[in-house]
Design an enzyme around this catalytic site. Structure first.
Site, PDB file in Angstrom:
ATOM      1  N   ILE A  26      46.181  41.238  38.003  1.00 13.22           N
ATOM      2  CA  ILE A  26      45.990  42.110  39.156  1.00 13.22           C
ATOM      3  C   ILE A  26      46.181  41.273  40.408  1.00 13.22           C
ATOM      4  O   ILE A  26      45.328  40.467  40.766  1.00 13.22           O
ATOM      5  CB  ILE A  26      44.591  42.749  39.139  1.00 13.22           C
ATOM      6  CG1 ILE A  26      44.371  43.459  37.806  1.00 13.22           C
ATOM      7  CG2 ILE A  26      44.420  43.707  40.312  1.00 13.22           C
ATOM      8  CD1 ILE A  26      42.928  43.710  37.490  1.00 13.22           C
ATOM      9  N   ASP A  72      45.253  33.202  39.972  1.00  6.54           N
ATOM     10  CA  ASP A  72      46.707  33.246  39.922  1.00  6.54           C
ATOM     11  C   ASP A  72      47.304  31.858  40.101  1.00  6.54           C
ATOM     12  O   ASP A  72      48.273  31.487  39.440  1.00  6.54           O
ATOM     13  CB  ASP A  72      47.254  34.214  40.968  1.00  6.54           C
ATOM     14  CG  ASP A  72      46.762  33.928  42.388  1.00  6.54           C
ATOM     15  OD1 ASP A  72      45.665  33.343  42.569  1.00  6.54           O
ATOM     16  OD2 ASP A  72      47.467  34.319  43.339  1.00  6.54           O
TER      17      ASP A  72
END
Length: 141
Positions: A7, A101
């Site tokens: 996400i 990330d």
């Protein structure tokens, strides 16, 4: 089979893997319980990992866990964070503030190019630069 959910700031990227092969992938604007149910019913993953830059990791993991329970089984569902243990030694001063990330990109880069010094540049909503040393230390960016 493994389910992965990333996400980011602007999109949700979903993939299902069987070993090193990608069986399925798609991009959504947002996550939903319906997406979880669809993926669990179709692929029956034996595990899932969720990474989120938007603090939705626990919510999405709960959605996947619920879909598995409704399908009559359970499997591990992990939320990947900046302080999650990885094959890299984390040299980042405050791993609890590290975006998942960025760490995931570093782990992926090190897996593709083991034993090499790496500069990983990610062109997402933000452009990030991260360093991994040849001896497997994530140095930050």
């Amino acid at each position: 089979m493994k389910l992965t959910v990333d996400i980011g700031n602007t999109a949700v990227k979903i993939a299902v893997f069987d070993g090193g092969e990608i069986l399925y992938r798609r991009r959504e604007e947002q996550w939903s319980d319906e997406v979880a149910a669809e993926l669990v019913i179709k692929y029956r993953p034996t595990g899932a990992i969720v990474s989120s830059t938007r603090s939705l990791g626990n919510e999405v993991a709960a959605s996947i866990t619920k879909a598995m329970a409704e399908a009559g089984y359970e499997a591990p569902v992990m939320v990947f964070r900046g302080d999650t243990p990885t094959p890299l030694r984390n040299g980042y001063a405050t791993p609890e503030t590290l975006g998942p990330d960025r760490l995931a990109a570093a782990v992926g880069g090190a897996a593709l190019f083991p034993g090499e010094n790496l500069l990983i540049i990610d062109f997402g909503t933000a452009i990030t630069y991260d360093l991994v040393s040849a001896d497997g230390v994530y140095l930050g960016g």
